[in-house]
Scaffold this active site. Sequence first.
Site, PDB file in Angstrom:
ATOM      1  N   CYS A  42      11.701   0.632  -2.946  1.00  0.00           N
ATOM      2  CA  CYS A  42      11.381   1.769  -2.081  1.00  0.00           C
ATOM      3  C   CYS A  42      12.589   2.695  -2.009  1.00  0.00           C
ATOM      4  O   CYS A  42      13.710   2.226  -1.777  1.00  0.00           O
ATOM      5  CB  CYS A  42      11.015   1.265  -0.689  1.00  0.00           C
ATOM      6  SG  CYS A  42      10.602   2.557   0.487  1.00  0.00           S
ATOM      7  N   HIS A  85       1.556   0.353  -0.018  1.00  0.00           N
ATOM      8  CA  HIS A  85       2.987   0.484   0.283  1.00  0.00           C
ATOM      9  C   HIS A  85       3.234   1.796   1.031  1.00  0.00           C
ATOM     10  O   HIS A  85       3.905   1.810   2.071  1.00  0.00           O
ATOM     11  CB  HIS A  85       3.798   0.435  -1.023  1.00  0.00           C
ATOM     12  CG  HIS A  85       5.260   0.668  -0.829  1.00  0.00           C
ATOM     13  ND1 HIS A  85       6.185  -0.337  -0.915  1.00  0.00           N
ATOM     14  CD2 HIS A  85       5.962   1.798  -0.553  1.00  0.00           C
ATOM     15  CE1 HIS A  85       7.394   0.163  -0.700  1.00  0.00           C
ATOM     16  NE2 HIS A  85       7.287   1.464  -0.481  1.00  0.00           N
ATOM     17  N   GLU A  86       2.683   2.888   0.508  1.00  0.00           N
ATOM     18  CA  GLU A  86       2.876   4.195   1.152  1.00  0.00           C
ATOM     19  C   GLU A  86       2.151   4.258   2.494  1.00  0.00           C
ATOM     20  O   GLU A  86       2.660   4.837   3.459  1.00  0.00           O
ATOM     21  CB  GLU A  86       2.430   5.325   0.225  1.00  0.00           C
ATOM     22  CG  GLU A  86       3.177   5.396  -1.105  1.00  0.00           C
ATOM     23  CD  GLU A  86       4.692   5.436  -0.980  1.00  0.00           C
ATOM     24  OE1 GLU A  86       5.216   5.915   0.052  1.00  0.00           O
ATOM     25  OE2 GLU A  86       5.374   4.964  -1.913  1.00  0.00           O
ATOM     26  N   HIS A 104       4.133   2.990   5.339  1.00  0.00           N
ATOM     27  CA  HIS A 104       5.073   3.974   5.894  1.00  0.00           C
ATOM     28  C   HIS A 104       4.419   4.768   7.020  1.00  0.00           C
ATOM     29  O   HIS A 104       5.059   5.055   8.036  1.00  0.00           O
ATOM     30  CB  HIS A 104       5.564   4.941   4.813  1.00  0.00           C
ATOM     31  CG  HIS A 104       6.611   4.377   3.915  1.00  0.00           C
ATOM     32  ND1 HIS A 104       7.853   3.988   4.362  1.00  0.00           N
ATOM     33  CD2 HIS A 104       6.609   4.143   2.584  1.00  0.00           C
ATOM     34  CE1 HIS A 104       8.566   3.538   3.352  1.00  0.00           C
ATOM     35  NE2 HIS A 104       7.834   3.619   2.252  1.00  0.00           N
TER      36      HIS A 104
END
Length: 175
Positions: free
Chosen positions: A99, A141-142, A145
Amino acid sequence: MSILPIVTAPDERLKQKSHRVLEVTDQTRKFMDDMLKTMYHEDAAGLAAVQVGILKRILVIDIKDHDPVERPKDFYPLFIVNPDIIDKSEELVTANEGCISVPRQRVEVARPESIKIKYLDYHNKQQELEANDWLARVIQHEYDHLEGKLMIDYLSSLKRDVVLRKLKKLKNNIV
């Protein structure tokens, strides 16, 4: 288009939940274009708005060179606004992730192998997308965030603390 500065851990903004976008406007599109340029500059697969300091539910993704699935030529880049994961597989797949907001770190993360999302696209149109393999992993994954979660949050508290100490040293140029 501008290259935007990257927010790195342990910056507290990365732990906050991002806010929904009311409408994809010209201003939103310009911001997404800047995000895309930044993502390419960082050689990343995806980027969430919070990673450039904006707490909005916006993702950009481009994995065309690494996607094992044959897709239409204009499929990438993906602009994903206000994503909601509406379905996910029970089968989990573990893989190594990196990341740009957690520099020089790699973490093994178990995620659902496939997901289905609904979102607004670049033109403010409602879309649905079924994704598996690498694309599903990048989206998740995004998406993390946007929820204020980092890949290091999947580690034990002891390992996470070690990584955070390394990141603080890196930020202070001690390493």
